[in-house]
Design an enzyme around this catalytic site. Structure first.
Site, PDB file in Angstrom:
ATOM      1  N   HIS A   1       0.863  -1.193   0.000  1.00 36.59           N
ATOM      2  CA  HIS A   1       0.000   0.000   0.000  1.00 36.59           C
ATOM      3  C   HIS A   1       0.901   1.245   0.000  1.00 36.59           C
ATOM      4  O   HIS A   1       1.959   1.250   0.635  1.00 36.59           O
ATOM      5  CB  HIS A   1      -0.928  -0.008   1.218  1.00 36.59           C
ATOM      6  CG  HIS A   1      -2.006   1.021   1.107  1.00 36.59           C
ATOM      7  ND1 HIS A   1      -1.781   2.355   1.344  1.00 36.59           N
ATOM      8  CD2 HIS A   1      -3.310   0.914   0.736  1.00 36.59           C
ATOM      9  CE1 HIS A   1      -2.911   3.024   1.143  1.00 36.59           C
ATOM     10  NE2 HIS A   1      -3.855   2.176   0.771  1.00 36.59           N
TER      11      HIS A   1
ATOM     12  N   GLU B   1      -4.147   2.289  -7.267  1.00 38.75           N
ATOM     13  CA  GLU B   1      -4.539   3.367  -6.355  1.00 38.75           C
ATOM     14  C   GLU B   1      -3.644   4.583  -6.605  1.00 38.75           C
ATOM     15  O   GLU B   1      -2.550   4.676  -6.022  1.00 38.75           O
ATOM     16  CB  GLU B   1      -4.370   2.919  -4.897  1.00 38.75           C
ATOM     17  CG  GLU B   1      -5.238   1.750  -4.490  1.00 38.75           C
ATOM     18  CD  GLU B   1      -5.549   1.759  -2.994  1.00 38.75           C
ATOM     19  OE1 GLU B   1      -6.717   1.553  -2.652  1.00 38.75           O
ATOM     20  OE2 GLU B   1      -4.643   1.990  -2.173  1.00 38.75           O
TER      21      GLU B   1
HETATM   22  P1  13P Z   1      -9.868   6.097   0.248  1.00 43.42           P
HETATM   23  O1  13P Z   1     -10.987   5.253  -0.278  1.00 43.42           O
HETATM   24  O2  13P Z   1     -10.118   6.621   1.637  1.00 43.42           O
HETATM   25  O3  13P Z   1      -9.426   7.142  -0.709  1.00 43.42           O
HETATM   26  O4  13P Z   1      -8.611   5.098   0.450  1.00 43.42           O
HETATM   27  C1  13P Z   1      -8.255   4.255  -0.570  1.00 43.42           C
HETATM   28  C2  13P Z   1      -7.242   3.317  -0.054  1.00 43.42           C
HETATM   29  O5  13P Z   1      -6.132   3.713   0.268  1.00 43.42           O
HETATM   30  C3  13P Z   1      -7.637   1.912   0.085  1.00 43.42           C
HETATM   31  O6  13P Z   1      -6.532   1.110   0.296  1.00 43.42           O
END
Ligand code: 13P
Length: 233
Positions: A85, A157
């Site tokens: 992450h 992401e």
């Molecule tokens: P948000 O949905 O709060 O933007 O976070 C995304 C995330 O980092 C999931 O791992």
């Protein structure tokens, strides 16, 4: 579709117990995965959802104070684990080489890795995002057999989208997903970053999304139910 919930470092014991009860009432035909804070894992009943870890150690076992191994997570009923992450890459200085080790540990322990990749705002603006994503994908899946490679779920992401309320437009998402498919044509790909019940109608029009990795929305279960009900597949 896969709906993966990342609680991050939220919810103390009492809050988590209440949350877990409410989560059991979520109604979905999709694959729901909860990744609670590690300390809450034994409290998670996982009746209508699968359990995932937010991270696992790159070490198999041994003298590594504070680390939780893939095998330990598996014996606490985890079936999945998030790997790499962006918050761990940034705050814990996790490298692409670390994500590669962690993917190997998780596959050895029968956990399905959810590998997070994504570029910063700067990398996007300087048009370097493909370079960053290709490096993250290539190193993370190094030395894996083709069969093992296909087991890895990718979560795109974009860092500029996490917790900001800003999401990429559909062309940007489609472009990145096609790019990922050039490397890994058969893998599932999730989108993560400010996805919510308001922008899901727009996200529904993206071509290749196999599911979502949700941060903030994972803590708002009423809104999560609305989000789930609106998903088109
Ligand atoms: P948000 O949905 O709060 O933007 O976070 C995304 C995330 O980092 C999931 O791992």
């Amino acid at each position: 579709m896969i709906i993966a919930l990342n609680n991050k470092s939220h919810l103390d014991k009492e809050e988590f117990e209440k949350y877990n009860e409410e989560l059991e009432t979520i109604n979905t035909r999709h694959t729901l995965i909860l990744c609670p804070s590690t300390i809450n894992i034994p409290l998670a009943t996982h009746k209508n959802y699968y359990l995932g870890a937010q991270n696992i150690s790159k070490f198999k076992e041994g003298a590594h104070t504070g680390e939780v191994t893939a095998t330990q997570a598996y014996t606490y009923d985890c079936k999945y684990t998030i790997i790499g992450h962006s918050e761990r890459r940034e705050e814990q200085h996790e490298s692409n080489e670390d994500t590669n080790e962690k993917i190997k540990r998780s596959l050895d322990a029968n956990l399905t890795p959810i590998l997070c990749i994504g570029e910063t705002k700067e990398e996007r603006e300087e048009n370097r995002y493909k370079e960053v994503l290709s490096k993250e994908l290539t190193i993370a899946t190094r030395d894996l057999t083709e069969t093992d490679k296909e087991k890895v779920i990718i979560a795109y992401e974009p860092i500029w989208s996490i917790g900001t309320g800003i999401i990429p437009n559909n062309n940007q998402i489609d472009e990145v997903f096609s790019f990922i498919k050039e490397f890994l044509p058969n893998n599932k790909i999730l989108y993560g970053g400010s996805a919510n019940e308001e922008n899901i109608d727009e996200l529904n029009n993206c071509k290749y999304i196999d599911g979502y990795l949700l941060g903030g929305l994972s803590l708002k279960l009423e809104n999560l139910q609305v989000f789930i009900d609106k998903i088109k597949d």
